[in-house]
Scaffold this motif. Structure first.
Motif, PDB file in Angstrom:
ATOM      1  N   ASN A 228       0.807  -1.226   0.000  1.00 45.00           N
ATOM      2  CA  ASN A 228       0.000   0.000   0.000  1.00 45.00           C
ATOM      3  C   ASN A 228       0.838   1.273   0.000  1.00 45.00           C
ATOM      4  N   THR A 229       2.146   1.123  -0.055  1.00 44.58           N
ATOM      5  CA  THR A 229       3.033   2.285  -0.063  1.00 44.58           C
ATOM      6  C   THR A 229       3.295   2.722  -1.506  1.00 44.58           C
ATOM      7  N   LYS A 230       2.869   3.939  -1.842  1.00 44.75           N
ATOM      8  CA  LYS A 230       3.029   4.458  -3.197  1.00 44.75           C
ATOM      9  C   LYS A 230       4.286   5.322  -3.293  1.00 44.75           C
ATOM     10  N   TYR A 231       4.901   5.302  -4.489  1.00 49.31           N
ATOM     11  CA  TYR A 231       6.113   6.083  -4.727  1.00 49.31           C
ATOM     12  C   TYR A 231       5.883   7.105  -5.832  1.00 49.31           C
ATOM     13  N   ASN A 232       6.727   8.129  -5.842  1.00 52.83           N
ATOM     14  CA  ASN A 232       6.659   9.134  -6.894  1.00 52.83           C
ATOM     15  C   ASN A 232       6.801   8.482  -8.260  1.00 52.83           C
ATOM     16  N   ASN A 233       6.136   9.073  -9.239  1.00 53.52           N
ATOM     17  CA  ASN A 233       6.171   8.526 -10.594  1.00 53.52           C
ATOM     18  C   ASN A 233       7.440   8.899 -11.343  1.00 53.52           C
ATOM     19  N   ASP A 234       8.155   9.886 -10.838  1.00 52.11           N
ATOM     20  CA  ASP A 234       9.359  10.355 -11.528  1.00 52.11           C
ATOM     21  C   ASP A 234      10.371  10.830 -10.497  1.00 52.11           C
ATOM     22  N   ASN A 235      11.640  10.883 -10.918  1.00 51.75           N
ATOM     23  CA  ASN A 235      12.706  11.297 -10.012  1.00 51.75           C
ATOM     24  C   ASN A 235      13.888  11.792 -10.840  1.00 51.75           C
ATOM     25  N   ILE A 236      14.413  12.947 -10.503  1.00 53.50           N
ATOM     26  CA  ILE A 236      15.512  13.550 -11.271  1.00 53.50           C
ATOM     27  C   ILE A 236      16.757  12.668 -11.229  1.00 53.50           C
ATOM     28  N   LEU A 237      17.086  12.149 -10.071  1.00 53.74           N
ATOM     29  CA  LEU A 237      18.277  11.301  -9.942  1.00 53.74           C
ATOM     30  C   LEU A 237      18.126  10.021 -10.750  1.00 53.74           C
ATOM     31  N   PHE A 238      16.934   9.460 -10.735  1.00 47.69           N
ATOM     32  CA  PHE A 238      16.651   8.261 -11.527  1.00 47.69           C
ATOM     33  C   PHE A 238      16.848   8.551 -13.012  1.00 47.69           C
ATOM     34  N   LYS A 239      16.351   9.678 -13.481  1.00 47.86           N
ATOM     35  CA  LYS A 239      16.520  10.052 -14.893  1.00 47.86           C
ATOM     36  C   LYS A 239      17.993  10.209 -15.254  1.00 47.86           C
ATOM     37  N   LYS A 240      18.739  10.818 -14.348  1.00 46.84           N
ATOM     38  CA  LYS A 240      20.151  11.048 -14.606  1.00 46.84           C
ATOM     39  C   LYS A 240      20.908   9.733 -14.755  1.00 46.84           C
TER      40      LYS A 240
END
Length: 246
Positions: A228-240
């Protein structure tokens, strides 16, 4: 190369063997890393297998060339009677990458074993866990230790992001440190991004902003939610980081 396995083989009787799954684009990706891990496991687990690594590498490359294999998953299986090379489609698609994976918790808890640190053909726990997840409306499930430490998913390593740091379960735990996991670690060093390897307990998952999975076939896959724990759909560090994988 063997296409038939006798009932007297250790693979048939006991599930004793090793395998690697390699992504083939125009050529095999991270081929040497996969082959090195395979032969390190032969040594560490004392698997009965006597084909020289360079000979097998040439055989694999010839198989790819002769069959004009591109954009497929290639599996090498080693066991006491020989080895097998096979191919299959890669199932990951744009819809999965855009939406991200939903994860649940595996009903199987793990103790400590050398087996989990190698890619063996004794894959019952992994398959059972994957099917359990799908049957319950999820994409995959997380193995926990008997102390509720997060280990890995059925076929993926797992990472978390909080602020400007990446977190992943420590190598000392009973997990398979994947080839793509190693590439993520190398990219973090290149980008001067701190990667923290530590024990992460399941009750800590809501402390993180973002999560993603890795394996050699899918590359990186963001995590939409864990239970039931939701996470952000996007992340700057992930994109990098992922931009360095292209």
């Amino acid at each position: 190369m063997k296409n038939n396995i006798s009932f007297n083989s250790n693979l048939s009787k006991f599930g004793i063997g090793l395998f690697e799954t390699i992504k083939i684009e125009n050529e095999p990706i991270d081929f040497d890393l996969h082959m090195n891990r395979l032969y390190n496991s032969v040594k560490d687990l004392n698997i009965k297998f006597d084909v020289d690594k360079n000979i097998l590498k040439e055989e694999v490359l010839m198989y790819i060339k002769n069959n004009n294999i591109k954009n497929k998953a290639l599996r090498i299986t080693l066991f006491d009677e020989g080895y097998n090379i096979s191919i299959r489609d890669i199932i990951y698609n744009d819809k999965m990458y855009n939406e991200g994976f939903k994860l649940t918790i595996s009903p199987i808890k793990r103790g400590d074993s050398i087996i989990y640190r190698h890619k063996t053909t004794n894959y019952f726990e992994n398959i059972y866990t994957k099917e359990y997840a799908i049957n319950n409306g999820f994409d995959d499930a997380i193995f926990l230790s008997t102390e509720d430490k997060i280990l890995e998913c059925s076929m993926c390593n797992i990472f978390f992001i909080k602020e400007d740091k990446i977190y992943t379960p420590t190598d000392e735990l009973p997990i398979l440190n994947g080839i793509m996991k190693k590439r993520i670690e190398d990219i973090c060093i290149e980008l001067n991004v701190e990667i923290v390897k530590k024990e992460i307990y399941i009750d800590e998952i809501d402390e993180f902003e973002f999560s993603f999975l890795t394996n050699s076939l899918m590359g990186v896959m963001k995590v939409k939610l864990i239970e039931n724990t939701k996470y952000n759909n996007d992340n700057i560090l992930f994109k990098k980081i992922t931009s360095k994988l292209i």
